[in-house]
Design a protein around this motif. Structure first.
Motif, PDB file in Angstrom:
ATOM      1  N   HIS A 266       0.832  -1.201   0.000  1.00  0.00           N
ATOM      2  CA  HIS A 266       0.000   0.000   0.000  1.00  0.00           C
ATOM      3  C   HIS A 266       0.872   1.260   0.000  1.00  0.00           C
ATOM      4  O   HIS A 266       0.590   2.237  -0.716  1.00  0.00           O
ATOM      5  N   LEU A 267       1.930   1.256   0.815  1.00  0.00           N
ATOM      6  CA  LEU A 267       2.811   2.425   0.898  1.00  0.00           C
ATOM      7  C   LEU A 267       3.530   2.679  -0.425  1.00  0.00           C
ATOM      8  O   LEU A 267       3.648   3.831  -0.879  1.00  0.00           O
ATOM      9  N   VAL A 268       4.012   1.612  -1.050  1.00  0.00           N
ATOM     10  CA  VAL A 268       4.723   1.768  -2.320  1.00  0.00           C
ATOM     11  C   VAL A 268       3.769   2.243  -3.412  1.00  0.00           C
ATOM     12  O   VAL A 268       4.107   3.109  -4.224  1.00  0.00           O
ATOM     13  N   ASP A 269       2.547   1.703  -3.418  1.00  0.00           N
ATOM     14  CA  ASP A 269       1.552   2.158  -4.395  1.00  0.00           C
ATOM     15  C   ASP A 269       1.239   3.636  -4.202  1.00  0.00           C
ATOM     16  O   ASP A 269       1.026   4.371  -5.176  1.00  0.00           O
ATOM     17  N   TYR A 270       1.212   4.071  -2.948  1.00  0.00           N
ATOM     18  CA  TYR A 270       0.793   5.437  -2.627  1.00  0.00           C
ATOM     19  C   TYR A 270       1.929   6.448  -2.760  1.00  0.00           C
ATOM     20  O   TYR A 270       1.720   7.578  -3.239  1.00  0.00           O
ATOM     21  N   LYS A 271       3.145   6.061  -2.350  1.00  0.00           N
ATOM     22  CA  LYS A 271       4.246   7.028  -2.284  1.00  0.00           C
ATOM     23  C   LYS A 271       5.409   6.722  -3.208  1.00  0.00           C
ATOM     24  O   LYS A 271       6.382   7.472  -3.248  1.00  0.00           O
ATOM     25  N   GLY A 272       5.320   5.610  -3.941  1.00  0.00           N
ATOM     26  CA  GLY A 272       6.444   5.218  -4.775  1.00  0.00           C
ATOM     27  C   GLY A 272       7.408   4.346  -3.989  1.00  0.00           C
ATOM     28  O   GLY A 272       7.400   4.324  -2.756  1.00  0.00           O
ATOM     29  N   GLU A 273       8.248   3.631  -4.728  1.00  0.00           N
ATOM     30  CA  GLU A 273       9.106   2.635  -4.075  1.00  0.00           C
ATOM     31  C   GLU A 273      10.122   3.241  -3.122  1.00  0.00           C
ATOM     32  O   GLU A 273      10.283   2.767  -1.992  1.00  0.00           O
ATOM     33  N   VAL A 274      10.794   4.285  -3.530  1.00  0.00           N
ATOM     34  CA  VAL A 274      11.868   4.850  -2.696  1.00  0.00           C
ATOM     35  C   VAL A 274      11.332   5.341  -1.356  1.00  0.00           C
ATOM     36  O   VAL A 274      11.809   4.943  -0.284  1.00  0.00           O
ATOM     37  N   ILE A 275      10.328   6.189  -1.395  1.00  0.00           N
ATOM     38  CA  ILE A 275       9.776   6.750  -0.153  1.00  0.00           C
ATOM     39  C   ILE A 275       8.973   5.702   0.601  1.00  0.00           C
ATOM     40  O   ILE A 275       9.047   5.609   1.827  1.00  0.00           O
TER      41      ILE A 275
END
Length: 326
Positions: A266-275
């Motif tokens: 969910h975090l990667v989908d929302y903020k991108g992989e790096v962040i």
């Protein structure tokens, strides 16, 4: 059921607005795991008014989060009203005004907990916001500034008179930050002083503490903050216990890691992989806390920079824990 204005909250067990934590990915998981309402992390009035992209992104609400509250922090009446109007144009269900944040960078300019030091001015802001938005307005504040300046009852009465439709009271003073023990008696005193719903906050970490808070204060709902870090199951556990008097089994390592991986995606989908991966490091540490080898695993987690690497690390840790259990 808890009703705030025209918003019905089926289960009065609520995720607190925690800065750096309560973004849509975490709120989505908390909602799925039993939170009756979720609250977004505070957003700066000045940031919104001045067009900050980061502040604007903090107003994002996913379809499966409702009911959800957006929280506004600031001190200038004019900019608070302008920002509140922007919140009013979102699909949020409620607008909350932060008068409780005890962090220096927030209160040094009169925002957060500092705003509650002047109940009359705080009420003026609430009144101005209420008059300009078409959503219920709530206020979150603390016991007081310090033990010599306890004014939660005065603040509650003032904001109720100004049009607030519910208040949340954290049983610590601003000077306490998050140390010591929350004073639930102040929540009871606020409940006895106002006619709008009162939500209790502070030291709720389990079904038993949630029930005790409700019984000791008579409050209308329970807000859980730090007790949900790495433990979003606390919402369903509290809800079930309040409804049945029976405890649910705590999640095992497999479920904890499965939800951690869900959170990661969910975090990667929302903020991108790096962040997203960077932000997941702290959450991963919370999810694995208490499991065998967690201390060593935290070092591994903090080295991850890719979704694949973080997921592999978590799956490898689960396998390790399961082998120890055998």
């Amino acid at each position: 059921m808890l009703t705030i204005g025209d918003v019905q909250i089926d289960d009065p067990v609520i995720l607190a607005p925690m800065a750096g934590v309560c973004n849509p990915p975490f709120r989505k998981i908390a909602k799925r795991l039993g939170a009756g309402m979720v609250c977004a992390e505070m957003v700066s009035d000045k940031g919104l008014v001045h067009g900050s992209l980061k502040s604007q992104q903090m107003l994002t609400i996913l379809e499966d989060e409702h009911p959800v509250s957006l929280q506004l922090v600031g001190y200038d009446k004019e900019s608070m009203v302008q920002a509140a109007k922007m919140l009013g144009e979102t699909n949020a269900d409620l607008i909350d005004i932060n008068m409780g944040c005890p962090v220096l960078k927030i209160y040094k300019n009169g925002s957060g907990a500092a705003l509650a030091r002047d109940p009359q001015y705080a009420a003026e802001i609430v009144k101005a916001v209420v008059e300009r938005v078409n959503k219920p307005v709530t206020v979150k504040f603390r016991k007081g500034w310090d033990d010599d300046n306890v004014n939660a009852v005065e603040v509650a009465k003032a904001v109720e008179q100004a049009g607030a439709q519910a208040v949340t009271v954290h049983g610590r003073t601003a000077r306490q930050l998050y140390s010591g023990q929350a004073d639930w008696s102040i929540i009871r005193r606020v409940k006895e002083a106002v006619s709008i719903p009162v939500i209790g906050n502070g030291d709720v970490t389990s079904p038993q503490t949630a029930k005790r808070l409700l019984e000791e204060t008579g409050c209308d709902g329970v807000m859980i903050g730090r007790g949900a870090l790495g433990n979003p199951w606390v919402f369903r556990e509290v809800s079930h216990f309040l409804a049945t008097g029976r405890e649910l089994a705590e999640p095992g390592a497999q479920e904890r890691i499965a939800v951690a991986i869900e959170h990661l995606h969910h975090l990667v989908d929302y903020k991108g992989e790096v962040i997203g991966v960077r932000e997941m490091r702290k959450h991963a540490a919370w999810y694995i806390k208490g499991l065998p080898g967690a201390a060593e695993m935290r070092n591994i987690v903090n080295e991850q920079t890719t979704l694949e690497g973080m997921e592999d690390a978590l799956r490898g840790f689960l396998k390790q824990v399961q082998e120890v259990a055998v």
